[in-house]
Motif scaffolding. Structure first.
Motif, PDB file in Angstrom:
ATOM      1  N   GLU A  50       9.031   0.524  -7.176  1.00 34.66           N
ATOM      2  CA  GLU A  50       9.466   0.566  -5.780  1.00 34.66           C
ATOM      3  C   GLU A  50       9.433  -0.830  -5.167  1.00 34.66           C
ATOM      4  O   GLU A  50      10.338  -1.213  -4.421  1.00 34.66           O
ATOM      5  N   GLU A  54       0.823  -1.214   0.000  1.00 36.03           N
ATOM      6  CA  GLU A  54       0.000   0.000   0.000  1.00 36.03           C
ATOM      7  C   GLU A  54       0.860   1.269   0.000  1.00 36.03           C
ATOM      8  O   GLU A  54       0.485   2.278  -0.599  1.00 36.03           O
ATOM      9  N   LEU A  55       2.017   1.217   0.641  1.00 33.79           N
ATOM     10  CA  LEU A  55       2.896   2.377   0.724  1.00 33.79           C
ATOM     11  C   LEU A  55       3.553   2.704  -0.619  1.00 33.79           C
ATOM     12  O   LEU A  55       3.788   3.871  -0.933  1.00 33.79           O
ATOM     13  N   ALA A  56       3.828   1.673  -1.398  1.00 34.47           N
ATOM     14  CA  ALA A  56       4.506   1.877  -2.683  1.00 34.47           C
ATOM     15  C   ALA A  56       3.627   2.689  -3.625  1.00 34.47           C
ATOM     16  O   ALA A  56       2.438   2.423  -3.769  1.00 34.47           O
ATOM     17  N   GLN A  57       4.242   3.678  -4.253  1.00 36.57           N
ATOM     18  CA  GLN A  57       3.508   4.510  -5.205  1.00 36.57           C
ATOM     19  C   GLN A  57       3.638   3.983  -6.627  1.00 36.57           C
ATOM     20  O   GLN A  57       2.850   4.332  -7.491  1.00 36.57           O
ATOM     21  N   HIS A  58       4.653   3.159  -6.871  1.00 34.57           N
ATOM     22  CA  HIS A  58       4.886   2.603  -8.203  1.00 34.57           C
ATOM     23  C   HIS A  58       5.362   1.163  -8.058  1.00 34.57           C
ATOM     24  O   HIS A  58       6.020   0.812  -7.063  1.00 34.57           O
ATOM     25  N   ASP A  59       5.072   0.349  -9.047  1.00 38.44           N
ATOM     26  CA  ASP A  59       5.534  -1.037  -9.030  1.00 38.44           C
ATOM     27  C   ASP A  59       7.057  -1.112  -8.937  1.00 38.44           C
ATOM     28  O   ASP A  59       7.609  -2.038  -8.333  1.00 38.44           O
TER      29      ASP A  59
END
Length: 81
Positions: free
Chosen positions: A48, A41-46
């Protein structure tokens, strides 16, 4: 294994709900990589998550290499002189 090739390694990626761990990822023996739901959920992009996966896979390789070295070293130290 031919020169310049790496051995095949199988990684198994698991996603778990673990609120007490927060956003986290870690490697376990046997090639298991665990991502908490909070990390996803924290990741803004795959990308990451791919970076975290690469880090954990690398950590696994380093820990494995260190364990092999330690076992070999302990064996050498226990050898009668």
């Amino acid at each position: 294994m031919a020169h310049g090739q790496y051995p095949e390694r199988t990684l198994k990626v698991h996603f778990r709900s673990a609120p007490a761990l927060g956003a986290n990822a870690f490697a376990l023996p046997g090639g298991h990589l665990v991502f908490t739901d909070a990390m996803v959920e924290l990741a803004q992009h795959d990308d990451e998550l791919v970076a975290v996966l690469a880090h954990e896979a690398g950590t696994r390789s380093i820990v494995t290499a260190c364990a092999i070295w330690c076992r070999a070293r302990c064996w050498c130290l226990s050898w009668p002189r």
